[in-house]
Design a protein around this motif. Structure first.
Motif, mmCIF file in Angstrom:
data_model
loop_
_atom_site.group_PDB
_atom_site.id
_atom_site.type_symbol
_atom_site.label_atom_id
_atom_site.label_comp_id
_atom_site.label_asym_id
_atom_site.label_seq_id
_atom_site.Cartn_x
_atom_site.Cartn_y
_atom_site.Cartn_z
ATOM 1 N N ARG A 1 0.807 -1.228 0.000
ATOM 2 C CA ARG A 1 0.000 0.000 0.000
ATOM 3 C C ARG A 1 0.836 1.272 0.000
ATOM 4 N NH1 ARG A 1 -5.137 -1.115 -1.122
ATOM 5 N NH2 ARG A 1 -6.086 0.236 0.443
ATOM 6 N N TRP A 2 2.131 1.177 -0.275
ATOM 7 C CA TRP A 2 2.975 2.365 -0.191
ATOM 8 C C TRP A 2 2.608 3.413 -1.234
ATOM 9 C CZ3 TRP A 2 6.102 3.860 -4.272
ATOM 10 C CH2 TRP A 2 6.323 2.907 -5.269
ATOM 11 N N ARG A 3 2.124 2.973 -2.381
ATOM 12 C CA ARG A 3 1.721 3.954 -3.398
ATOM 13 C C ARG A 3 0.554 4.804 -2.911
ATOM 14 N NH1 ARG A 3 3.110 3.825 -8.788
ATOM 15 N NH2 ARG A 3 4.648 2.259 -9.412
ATOM 16 N N LEU B 1 1.912 7.304 -0.197
ATOM 17 C CA LEU B 1 2.777 8.388 -0.673
ATOM 18 C C LEU B 1 2.116 9.272 -1.719
ATOM 19 C CD1 LEU B 1 6.247 6.611 -0.993
ATOM 20 C CD2 LEU B 1 5.396 8.032 0.869
ATOM 21 N N PHE B 2 1.168 8.733 -2.505
ATOM 22 C CA PHE B 2 0.620 9.493 -3.626
ATOM 23 C C PHE B 2 -0.875 9.763 -3.517
ATOM 24 C CE2 PHE B 2 4.130 6.887 -5.568
ATOM 25 C CZ PHE B 2 5.063 7.915 -5.543
ATOM 26 N N GLY B 3 -1.551 9.138 -2.584
ATOM 27 C CA GLY B 3 -2.964 9.416 -2.389
ATOM 28 C C GLY B 3 -3.790 9.076 -3.619
ATOM 29 N N LEU B 4 -4.623 10.040 -4.045
ATOM 30 C CA LEU B 4 -5.533 9.832 -5.168
ATOM 31 C C LEU B 4 -4.913 10.179 -6.513
ATOM 32 C CD1 LEU B 4 -8.777 11.362 -3.601
ATOM 33 C CD2 LEU B 4 -8.135 8.949 -3.732
ATOM 34 N N TYR B 5 -3.631 10.504 -6.546
ATOM 35 C CA TYR B 5 -2.990 10.878 -7.809
ATOM 36 C C TYR B 5 -3.077 9.703 -8.788
ATOM 37 C CZ TYR B 5 0.063 14.042 -10.380
ATOM 38 O OH TYR B 5 0.571 14.944 -11.287
ATOM 39 N N SER C 1 4.424 12.816 -9.322
ATOM 40 C CA SER C 1 4.324 13.192 -7.912
ATOM 41 C C SER C 1 5.622 12.886 -7.169
ATOM 42 C CB SER C 1 3.150 12.453 -7.267
ATOM 43 O OG SER C 1 3.003 12.815 -5.913
ATOM 44 N N ALA C 2 6.226 11.727 -7.462
ATOM 45 C CA ALA C 2 7.491 11.379 -6.812
ATOM 46 C C ALA C 2 8.595 12.348 -7.218
ATOM 47 C CB ALA C 2 7.874 9.943 -7.173
ATOM 48 N N GLY D 1 -11.404 17.794 3.227
ATOM 49 C CA GLY D 1 -11.515 16.876 2.102
ATOM 50 C C GLY D 1 -10.267 16.630 1.293
ATOM 51 N N PHE D 2 -9.070 16.917 1.846
ATOM 52 C CA PHE D 2 -7.853 16.666 1.088
ATOM 53 C C PHE D 2 -7.169 15.395 1.579
ATOM 54 C CE2 PHE D 2 -8.309 21.235 0.235
ATOM 55 C CZ PHE D 2 -8.209 21.197 -1.143
ATOM 56 N N PHE D 3 -6.519 14.723 0.642
ATOM 57 C CA PHE D 3 -5.931 13.410 0.891
ATOM 58 C C PHE D 3 -4.434 13.550 1.126
ATOM 59 C CE2 PHE D 3 -8.459 9.842 1.057
ATOM 60 C CZ PHE D 3 -7.811 8.677 0.666
ATOM 61 N N GLU D 4 -4.039 14.281 2.163
ATOM 62 C CA GLU D 4 -2.611 14.453 2.441
ATOM 63 C C GLU D 4 -2.030 13.166 3.025
ATOM 64 O OE1 GLU D 4 -1.750 14.686 6.031
ATOM 65 O OE2 GLU D 4 -3.821 14.004 6.058
ATOM 66 N N LEU D 5 -0.817 13.227 3.526
ATOM 67 C CA LEU D 5 -0.074 12.029 3.901
ATOM 68 C C LEU D 5 -0.797 11.192 4.957
ATOM 69 C CD1 LEU D 5 2.506 10.376 3.635
ATOM 70 C CD2 LEU D 5 3.574 11.870 5.329
ATOM 71 N N LEU D 6 -1.283 11.829 6.026
ATOM 72 C CA LEU D 6 -1.905 11.071 7.104
ATOM 73 C C LEU D 6 -3.242 10.482 6.688
ATOM 74 C CD1 LEU D 6 -1.456 10.171 9.990
ATOM 75 C CD2 LEU D 6 -2.619 12.244 10.774
#
Length: 361
Positions: A80-82, A85-89, A97-98, A306-311
């Motif tokens: 699940r690392w993608r 690290l990248f959320g909904l991208y 993004s990387a 509503g944002f999909f940041e790191l946490l």
């Protein structure tokens, strides 16, 4: 007072002598030291046993295999690392993004080097770095499909919010501090009222207001994407706190220096830029670094709008029934990412304090 030469200084006590003096001077001190060492050793061994010795690293392992091993299940990170690290991208564009995250990190490192500390160079570094980051994340040019801000997420979004908040908030903080120190009472009092009002509100309420409430009270042509409104609210909150930190540093500058510069006919902007602010930032450096650390950690609050940041991406990583049991491992991984950035900021602050203490430029 002239310092003693190295030949005349008393010899420094050895390591064993210092340990006995600092930690084993009395029976109670010795017992406390031994208890703390034993406790730290127990915790360290427990974490080592859980995180490495009995951990599961096989990406194909699931709950049954992880439970049988008895340690951490790092398989969730491998699978699940993608998402973390990248959320909904978009999956096919996650290399952008990387790469954008790497550009931001390189930009931050370059801006920490003393040779980049001139206004022209720092502006060039941040202009190029931030421009490349935004171009990669947003796209919309041949070869880079358009990705709207609602699809940004993970580490890149966290870095974007943090860097944007600092870039916008720091000049605003300097302006607030100077306005509050104005010799005109109505300017100083109005600035003080604005700063104290913002500081009296929690950041959550400011983010909610800028993201949700403003579209109902402002015309459409004024509004931008929700992400930019959130960054504006975060920068305003940062500026209010940082303005008081800078103002405290300015109060530590001897008033006679500004008066002497005035008597020599030095213009106001030169007095502020070359005499007052450099010393104010030196005085306020520890508090400034602390404010940057707090700002980086507070980026996780954007999840409420509503944002999909790191946490929040990490929460989604174990949100399925397949990985619900592995939430501890996911939080440890995210905590490690936060630790890298926050510890780096704190160590850089310590380096700046040592450098400024020796009078280097």
């Amino acid at each position: 007072m002239t310092p003693l030469s190295p030949a005349l200084r008393p010899p420094r006590p050895g390591l064993f002598t210092r340990l006995r003096r600092d930690y084993f001077a009395t029976p109670l001190s010795a017992l406390t030291s031994l208890f703390c060492v034993g406790l730290l050793g127990f915790l360290g061994w427990t974490l080592l046993d859980w995180g490495l010795l009995h951990a599961t690293f096989d990406p194909a392992a699931r709950q049954a295999e992880c439970r049988a091993a008895g340690g951490a299940c790092w398989s969730v990170i491998a699978n699940r690392w993608r998402l973390i690290l990248f959320g909904l991208y978009p999956y096919e564009e996650q290399w952008r993004s990387a790469l954008a995250s790497g550009i931001v990190v390189i930009t931050m490192v370059l801006s920490c080097l003393p040779r980049c500390w001139s206004p022209r160079r720092i502006a060039l570094v941040w202009g190029l770095g931030f421009g490349l980051f935004y171009l990669l994340m947003k796209g919309g040019i041949p070869g880079l499909p358009l990705v709207r801000e609602e699809q940004w997420g993970g580490l890149a979004l966290t870095l974007f919010i943090f860097v944007s908040t600092a870039i916008i908030g720091m000049p605003l903080a300097i302006a607030f501090a100077l306005l509050r120190n104005s010799r005109l009472p109505w300017i100083a009092r109005s600035s003080a009222l604005l700063i104290d009002t913002i500081r009296s509100l929690p950041l959550v309420s400011i983010l909610f207001t800028f993201a949700i409430v403003l579209p109902f009270v402002l015309p459409d042509f004024v509004l931008q994407e929700k992400l930019y409104r959130v960054i504006a609210g975060s920068a305003l909150f940062f500026a209010a706190y940082q303005a008081e930190i800078i103002r405290g540093g300015m109060q530590g500058v001897a008033r006679g220096q500004d008066e002497a510069a005035m008597s020599l006919g030095i213009p106001y902007h030169h007095r502020i830029a070359r005499i007052v602010l450099p010393q104010a930032f030196r005085n306020a450096l520890p508090a400034t670094i602390n404010q940057f650390v707090i700002t980086f950690m507070e980026t996780s609050l954007v999840v409420i709008v509503g944002f999909f940041e790191l946490l929040s991406s990490a929460n989604a990583a174990f949100g399925t029934s397949e990985w619900t049991f592995a939430f501890v491992e996911v939080y440890v991984f995210v905590a490690f990412l936060y630790f890298i950035f926050v510890f780096g900021l704190s160590r850089y602050g310590a380096y700046l304090e040592r450098r400024m203490a020796t009078g280097q430029r």
